[in-house]
Design a protein around this motif. Structure first.
Motif, PDB file in Angstrom:
ATOM      1  N   PHE A  52      -1.427  -2.037   7.691  1.00 14.73           N
ATOM      2  CA  PHE A  52      -1.429  -1.808   9.133  1.00 14.73           C
ATOM      3  C   PHE A  52      -0.167  -1.117   9.639  1.00 14.73           C
ATOM      4  CE2 PHE A  52      -4.706  -5.111   8.903  1.00 14.73           C
ATOM      5  CZ  PHE A  52      -5.720  -4.439   9.576  1.00 14.73           C
ATOM      6  N   ALA A  53       0.811  -0.881   8.774  1.00 13.96           N
ATOM      7  CA  ALA A  53       2.010  -0.137   9.180  1.00 13.96           C
ATOM      8  C   ALA A  53       1.674   1.352   9.223  1.00 13.96           C
ATOM      9  CB  ALA A  53       3.145  -0.391   8.201  1.00 13.96           C
ATOM     10  N   GLY A  54       1.967   1.973  10.310  1.00 13.00           N
ATOM     11  CA  GLY A  54       1.727   3.401  10.432  1.00 13.00           C
ATOM     12  C   GLY A  54       0.301   3.723  10.833  1.00 13.00           C
ATOM     13  N   PRO A  55       0.042   5.007  11.023  1.00 10.51           N
ATOM     14  CA  PRO A  55      -1.276   5.433  11.516  1.00 10.51           C
ATOM     15  C   PRO A  55      -2.321   5.474  10.398  1.00 10.51           C
ATOM     16  CG  PRO A  55       0.124   7.331  11.210  1.00 10.51           C
ATOM     17  CD  PRO A  55       0.967   6.117  10.909  1.00 10.51           C
ATOM     18  N   GLY A  56      -3.566   5.440  10.812  1.00  9.78           N
ATOM     19  CA  GLY A  56      -4.681   5.626   9.889  1.00  9.78           C
ATOM     20  C   GLY A  56      -5.152   4.336   9.245  1.00  9.78           C
ATOM     21  N   ARG A  57      -6.455   4.254   9.061  1.00  7.96           N
ATOM     22  CA  ARG A  57      -7.078   3.122   8.380  1.00  7.96           C
ATOM     23  C   ARG A  57      -8.150   3.681   7.451  1.00  7.96           C
ATOM     24  NH1 ARG A  57      -3.315   1.652  10.547  1.00  7.96           N
ATOM     25  NH2 ARG A  57      -3.056   0.265  12.277  1.00  7.96           N
ATOM     26  N   ARG A  58      -7.737   4.086   6.270  1.00  7.61           N
ATOM     27  CA  ARG A  58      -8.655   4.660   5.295  1.00  7.61           C
ATOM     28  C   ARG A  58      -8.678   3.796   4.047  1.00  7.61           C
ATOM     29  NH1 ARG A  58      -4.724   7.901   6.394  1.00  7.61           N
ATOM     30  NH2 ARG A  58      -3.970   7.979   4.268  1.00  7.61           N
ATOM     31  N   LEU A  59      -9.681   4.002   3.216  1.00  2.75           N
ATOM     32  CA  LEU A  59      -9.763   3.268   1.959  1.00  2.75           C
ATOM     33  C   LEU A  59      -8.588   3.613   1.054  1.00  2.75           C
ATOM     34  CD1 LEU A  59     -11.341   1.331   0.205  1.00  2.75           C
ATOM     35  CD2 LEU A  59     -12.669   3.246  -0.653  1.00  2.75           C
ATOM     36  N   SER A  60      -8.169   4.878   1.077  1.00  3.49           N
ATOM     37  CA  SER A  60      -7.026   5.268   0.240  1.00  3.49           C
ATOM     38  C   SER A  60      -5.747   4.554   0.675  1.00  3.49           C
ATOM     39  CB  SER A  60      -6.826   6.782   0.276  1.00  3.49           C
ATOM     40  OG  SER A  60      -6.507   7.213   1.581  1.00  3.49           O
ATOM     41  N   LYS A  61      -5.674   4.182   1.959  1.00  4.15           N
ATOM     42  CA  LYS A  61      -4.493   3.469   2.432  1.00  4.15           C
ATOM     43  C   LYS A  61      -4.447   2.051   1.868  1.00  4.15           C
ATOM     44  CE  LYS A  61      -1.546   2.813   6.334  1.00  4.15           C
ATOM     45  NZ  LYS A  61      -1.380   2.758   7.750  1.00  4.15           N
ATOM     46  N   VAL A  62      -5.605   1.456   1.592  1.00  7.96           N
ATOM     47  CA  VAL A  62      -5.643   0.140   0.950  1.00  7.96           C
ATOM     48  C   VAL A  62      -5.014   0.237  -0.432  1.00  7.96           C
ATOM     49  CG1 VAL A  62      -7.151  -1.648   0.004  1.00  7.96           C
ATOM     50  CG2 VAL A  62      -7.674  -0.633   2.224  1.00  7.96           C
ATOM     51  N   TRP A  63      -5.407   1.255  -1.189  1.00  7.84           N
ATOM     52  CA  TRP A  63      -4.847   1.419  -2.542  1.00  7.84           C
ATOM     53  C   TRP A  63      -3.365   1.723  -2.486  1.00  7.84           C
ATOM     54  CZ3 TRP A  63      -7.635  -0.913  -5.729  1.00  7.84           C
ATOM     55  CH2 TRP A  63      -9.021  -0.899  -5.623  1.00  7.84           C
ATOM     56  N   GLN A  64      -2.952   2.493  -1.494  1.00  3.55           N
ATOM     57  CA  GLN A  64      -1.525   2.792  -1.329  1.00  3.55           C
ATOM     58  C   GLN A  64      -0.754   1.508  -0.998  1.00  3.55           C
ATOM     59  OE1 GLN A  64      -0.679   5.421   1.923  1.00  3.55           O
ATOM     60  NE2 GLN A  64       1.436   5.749   1.298  1.00  3.55           N
ATOM     61  N   ALA A  65      -1.302   0.661  -0.130  1.00  5.06           N
ATOM     62  CA  ALA A  65      -0.653  -0.602   0.219  1.00  5.06           C
ATOM     63  C   ALA A  65      -0.558  -1.510  -1.002  1.00  5.06           C
ATOM     64  CB  ALA A  65      -1.421  -1.298   1.345  1.00  5.06           C
TER      65      ALA A  65
END
Length: 145
Positions: A52-65
């Protein structure tokens, strides 16, 4: 370092309350059940903070987190939790054995606070080492803060 403390403190609170709510008598359960719940909740909260830090809510952001937590924060979370668990084991077995520490007593939460302090102190060298090596980058303060 303060992020790690937040993950671990929230993980401890949420996991202990949740585990207490779903079982009949926590005094009869082995301590490792509480410790596993606390650790997994701390890691889950770390991933959620990163997601939830920063913009965007994508599936790739889950893997990045997940990747960032595994690469950067898992070591400090583990150091924090080991110290917390060592203190809680000592509190349960030696310092405050009777009556059994349970999440419905103020004594439990006082012992938990002492454990969180121990965890913060134990994780400090790990976080400092990571900062010195450039593995962890703490956010800079904004001019209007």
């Amino acid at each position: 370092m303060s992020r790690c403390g937040a993950h671990c403190a929230l993980g401890f609170i949420v996991a202990e309350v949740a585990l207490y709510a779903v079982r009949f008598d926590p005094a009869e359960d082995p301590l490792w059940v509480d410790y596993a719940g606390d650790y997994l909740m701390a890691v889950t909260i770390a991933v959620l903070f990163r997601y939830f830090a920063g913009p965007g809510r994508r599936l790739s952001k889950v893997w990045q987190a997940l990747s960032n937590v595994g690469r950067i924060e898992l070591l400090t979370i583990t150091a924090f939790e080991v110290a917390l668990f060592a203190w809680l084991t000592l509190a349960h077995r030696v310092v405050l054995p009777e009556p059994p520490l349970r999440p419905d007593s103020p004594t439990f939460w006082f012992a938990g606070q002492l454990g969180l302090i121990a965890g913060f102190i134990a994780a400090w060298p790990t976080a400092s080492w990571q900062l010195g090596r450039g593995l962890r980058i703490e956010p800079r303060r904004l001019p209007y803060d």
